[in-house]
Motif scaffolding. Sequence first.
Motif, short mmCIF file in Angstrom:
data_model
loop_
_atom_site.label_atom_id
_atom_site.label_comp_id
_atom_site.label_asym_id
_atom_site.label_seq_id
_atom_site.Cartn_x
_atom_site.Cartn_y
_atom_site.Cartn_z
N CYS B 230 0.83 -1.19 0.00
CA CYS B 230 0.00 0.00 0.00
C CYS B 230 0.87 1.24 0.00
CB CYS B 230 -0.83 0.07 1.27
SG CYS B 230 -2.31 -0.85 1.14
N ILE B 231 0.37 2.26 -0.68
CA ILE B 231 1.05 3.55 -0.63
C ILE B 231 0.02 4.56 -0.15
CG2 ILE B 231 2.08 5.37 -2.04
CD1 ILE B 231 3.21 3.12 -3.80
N VAL B 232 0.40 5.37 0.82
CA VAL B 232 -0.55 6.35 1.35
C VAL B 232 -0.12 7.73 0.91
CG1 VAL B 232 -1.74 7.18 3.38
CG2 VAL B 232 -0.79 4.88 3.36
N LEU B 233 -1.06 8.45 0.30
CA LEU B 233 -0.79 9.82 -0.13
C LEU B 233 -1.54 10.78 0.79
CD1 LEU B 233 -1.17 9.64 -4.02
CD2 LEU B 233 0.95 10.04 -2.76
N ASN B 234 -0.91 11.94 1.06
CA ASN B 234 -1.62 13.00 1.76
C ASN B 234 -1.11 14.32 1.22
OD1 ASN B 234 -3.46 14.06 3.53
ND2 ASN B 234 -1.98 14.24 5.20
N PHE B 235 -2.02 15.20 0.81
CA PHE B 235 -1.63 16.46 0.18
C PHE B 235 -0.57 16.25 -0.90
CE2 PHE B 235 -3.21 17.93 4.35
CZ PHE B 235 -4.29 18.67 3.88
N GLY B 236 -0.77 15.21 -1.71
CA GLY B 236 0.13 15.00 -2.85
C GLY B 236 1.46 14.37 -2.49
N GLN B 237 1.66 14.06 -1.22
CA GLN B 237 2.95 13.52 -0.80
C GLN B 237 2.78 12.10 -0.30
OE1 GLN B 237 4.37 16.71 1.52
NE2 GLN B 237 6.48 16.44 0.81
N LYS B 238 3.78 11.25 -0.60
CA LYS B 238 3.74 9.90 -0.06
C LYS B 238 4.14 9.97 1.40
CE LYS B 238 6.85 6.70 -1.18
NZ LYS B 238 7.52 5.73 -2.07
N ILE B 239 3.26 9.49 2.27
CA ILE B 239 3.64 9.55 3.68
C ILE B 239 3.97 8.17 4.23
CG2 ILE B 239 2.43 11.71 4.21
CD1 ILE B 239 0.15 10.04 5.36
N CYS B 240 3.63 7.14 3.48
CA CYS B 240 3.89 5.82 4.04
C CYS B 240 3.81 4.77 2.94
CB CYS B 240 2.84 5.52 5.11
SG CYS B 240 3.16 4.02 6.01
N GLU B 241 4.57 3.71 3.07
CA GLU B 241 4.51 2.64 2.08
C GLU B 241 4.81 1.32 2.78
OE1 GLU B 241 6.88 3.33 -1.37
OE2 GLU B 241 6.65 1.30 -2.13
N GLY B 242 4.10 0.29 2.43
CA GLY B 242 4.37 -1.01 3.04
C GLY B 242 3.16 -1.90 2.97
N ALA B 243 3.21 -3.02 3.65
CA ALA B 243 2.07 -3.93 3.69
C ALA B 243 0.91 -3.24 4.42
CB ALA B 243 2.45 -5.21 4.41
N TYR B 244 -0.31 -3.62 4.05
CA TYR B 244 -1.48 -2.94 4.60
C TYR B 244 -1.45 -2.87 6.12
CZ TYR B 244 -6.18 -1.77 5.97
OH TYR B 244 -7.24 -1.17 6.57
N ARG B 245 -1.11 -4.01 6.76
CA ARG B 245 -1.10 -4.11 8.21
C ARG B 245 -0.20 -3.04 8.84
NH1 ARG B 245 -3.70 -8.39 10.26
NH2 ARG B 245 -3.96 -9.58 8.36
N ASP B 246 1.00 -2.91 8.23
CA ASP B 246 1.95 -1.93 8.77
C ASP B 246 1.46 -0.51 8.53
OD1 ASP B 246 3.36 -4.22 9.18
OD2 ASP B 246 4.57 -3.98 7.35
N VAL B 247 0.96 -0.31 7.33
CA VAL B 247 0.51 1.03 6.97
C VAL B 247 -0.63 1.47 7.87
CG1 VAL B 247 -0.73 2.27 5.16
CG2 VAL B 247 1.30 0.93 4.59
N ALA B 248 -1.57 0.54 8.11
CA ALA B 248 -2.76 0.89 8.88
C ALA B 248 -2.41 1.30 10.30
CB ALA B 248 -3.74 -0.28 8.88
N SER B 249 -1.30 0.75 10.81
CA SER B 249 -0.97 1.09 12.19
C SER B 249 -0.02 2.29 12.28
CB SER B 249 -0.32 -0.12 12.88
OG SER B 249 0.78 -0.55 12.11
N ASP B 250 0.34 2.84 11.11
CA ASP B 250 1.26 3.97 11.10
C ASP B 250 0.58 5.21 11.68
OD1 ASP B 250 3.98 4.84 9.49
OD2 ASP B 250 2.52 6.47 9.70
#
Lengths: 306, 261, 383
Positions: B230-250
């Motif tokens: 998964c890659i998470v974007l916020n205001f056009g910026q990548k803030i996190c990348e990784g498996a869903y489980r890890d991302v969700a707990s970020d």
Amino acid sequence: MDVGLLGQFVVNGMMLGMMYALVAVGFTLFFGVLDVIKFSHGDVLMVGTFAGFTTYIGMTAIGIDNALLQLVGVLVISIGSMAVMGAIIARYLVLPLKSAPPLNTLLVTLMLGTVLREAIRLFYPDGSNPKHFPALLPTDSWAVGSFTLRADSAILLLAGLLVIIGVNVLINRTRLGLAIRAVAQDEETAKCMGINFKMIVLLTFALGSGVAAFAGVMNGLYYNEINFGMGLLLGVIGFSAAIVGGLGNIYGAILGGFLFAGLQTLGAVALPFSSAYKDVFAFAVVIAIIAWRPTGLIAEKTSERV
Amino acid sequence: MDQQKETVLAFRGLTRRFGGVVALNEFDMELDNGQIVGLIGPNGSGKTTSFNVLTGIYSANGGTIEFLGQDITNWPAQKVYEAGVARTFQRSRLCLELSIFDNVMIGNHKRLNQGILFNIFQRKALKAQIEENYSEAHKLLKIFDPALAEKIFDPVGSLRMIDRRRIEICRALISHPRLLLLDEPSAGMTHEETRELMDDILEVREMIDGLSIILVEHEMGMIERVTDKCIVLNFGQKICEGAYRDVASDKLVQEAYLGGE
Amino acid sequence: MTQSLKDKLVILSLAVLATAFMITFLAIEEQAEIFALLVLAAVLVFASAKFGLIETISGCLSRNERLLNGAVVAATLIVAFWFYEDHFPLLMIATVLLYTVASCGLNMQFGYTGVVNFAGAAFFGIGCYTAAVLGETSVPMLMVIIVGGLVAALVGSILIIPVLRTRGHYAAVVTIAFGLLFRTFLEVNDALGGPQGLGVSGMNIFGWDFNSGITLTDDIEVSFYMNYVILALIMVMLTFVLMRRIERSWIGLNFDAVRLDETAAACYGIDIKHWKILSFTLGNFLAGTAGALYAMMLGFIAPSNFAFSDSLILVSIVLLGGMGSLWGTILAAGLVVLLPEKLQAIQEYRFLIYAVVMILILLFRPQGVLPRGLRAYIPGWRG
């Protein structure tokens, strides 16, 4: 070239520019609120001029022959009746097609223009022939060297300028204008903010059509002749002017109007072969400008959601 | 996947501005052969913009896009499609007055003979091509819904939302793309329908060799179930990348979604 | 009786009915009779719609396209030969046919690809003027028709850049401006006859002069307009085949995709510009060819024939028939050309009536009288 003649061209060009700008402002207002083109605009102008002319005849017939009173009567009836007609057109032809392809609105109003034009030609007494529009303004003139400025021209130019400024103030400085701009920006949000969308659309169409009627009377007073076909060319030119300036932008409409008149004047003065080509020249330049700046000189801000 | 690891798509410093708004800011990402990547983030975080820049609808203001080893930055939409990228749209963009078959064939553009003389004069060859493509489209539709395949000559306007989504995906898949971009396929559908749709997509993926998918989605259940990363974007910026489980707990991700700060 | 035999009988009897109707319609002069005939036709159409007959018939027709096409051509020929010595009905028939060709051109642009063109009369006019100018030279007249189309397409290419770069209203104003420009140009240009216009030589194929009547025997003299009817009918047939083949191919699909959603089309590799140029150019070509033969038939042309209102008539034909609908275009061309000629009461009011009818169509039946159906790539084929 002789200064007097040049001055004459300038005054004439400004007069045309003023009329075109007034017509173009209507196109741009309608486009602003509804994203549609009301092509019958030029013919509404023509009907408005005929309404004014009829008022003049009526007033003369009942014995009111004061030119100032007549002028007021002509303007009130012409502008008032066209404002009502503009609102009616919006209510019964334009709004019902709101969810149809925008081209359908263009087509419907194009056909309505034909209806208006043909109706005047066929049903107005002796409608197929040009009518002599009375000179209701003082015709004194001032000579500056070889150039003469006529009072009626000066008054018309001034009045036109005042109307344009007036519309601008109305749009930019009043609550009604704020509502119109809000609807133009975003219909849904405007509705949520408690703006009566339908009412604003009708008022905008009334305003634009009233301005067109004013331009028509101006045209009649300047040329002293009106005919059933006058609206078609004025409408197409106003439409082109609004497009060249950039639809939805009042300054663009004014710029486009004066630009078109400037091109025509330039064509009449400067074309080496024949001044008869002035309209060919003006339209050719308009097509070229549209090819160069496809969304107009002062571009409208559009971003399609994908 | 046991296929050898190969980078299909890479964004490097991809940037797109609209006036003063930075819709995509120095976005880096990589996608491997056969991978499914989830692109998540709040509304307006640049997910769809990245699709639009990738497919050539918007131009990039900075950065590069590499697809199968080629630099495709700012290629026109047509060339990006030819190269093997197919997409769906957030608001379904089908031609409602055309038949299902027509809509699917629009997606098959590059595999059809578009010659003017061929189309007008070689009617026999054209007929053969039509019949061949008909059976292929029929087969593909059948995977999604056999009933839909039987309605192949009906206008799309007469169908339900889920069927329209299916057709849009068939339109994207018919040309055997290497990369499929799915822009919120669950929009306007129930959980059950979404699950069904995703199962079908996974099934089709098995058939198309080395198909990678980028999935933009708000439906986290779907993201969790199908994505490899998964890659998470916020205001056009990548803030996190990784498996869903890890991302969700970020922590950053949770803040972005809850609007904290 | 089998289904297919039944179908054939239905089509044949319809063809006979339509032929009889057309002959009567063209033959009678009495205004009350014409009016009565039209009312009768309208009642018949409404009644058959009411009792579901229309659906049965259209099913029948779509199953037997070849027979239908043949029946229409035969019916046209029968009607034309019925009036073999009368100038006026033959002139009317040829006019309807040539308007059909021009409207098909507009339909290709507007109905198929969604490229607006409000200067249809201008492209028709370019064909007319080409015929007028080339008529004085030694270019074979049959070639002149083709050249008329080519010149129209070539002049149209001036507009390609603005038309391609703009959409919707902006493209509309480009063509409207061009139409006005064209007419003004003709009026002020003395080399092309100015407002008075030009004479045009008649059609001549290998020494066969179209403008003289054909004497079969001492008593039978066929009007020279018959030549034009036949040639125009051939043009309609060729145009029809071209339009049909384009519609039923990947080209037609591309045209539709461009019209319905440019963004989605671009994302699936469809080159918007390429297909718009093709459709705009082919459409103008068709209008130009129709214009060239029309000018030869009339023998005289003037700028006033190519006004904005004439462009609107072409647009009206496309809208009335139904966007992209071929049979609709033919029917609408017939209605728009014939009704005002036959009903003198409405002649003066025709523009007004067209305009009102168009408004009603756009408000209440935007798909037209005979809406275009779904694409059937291969007639009768369902996979």
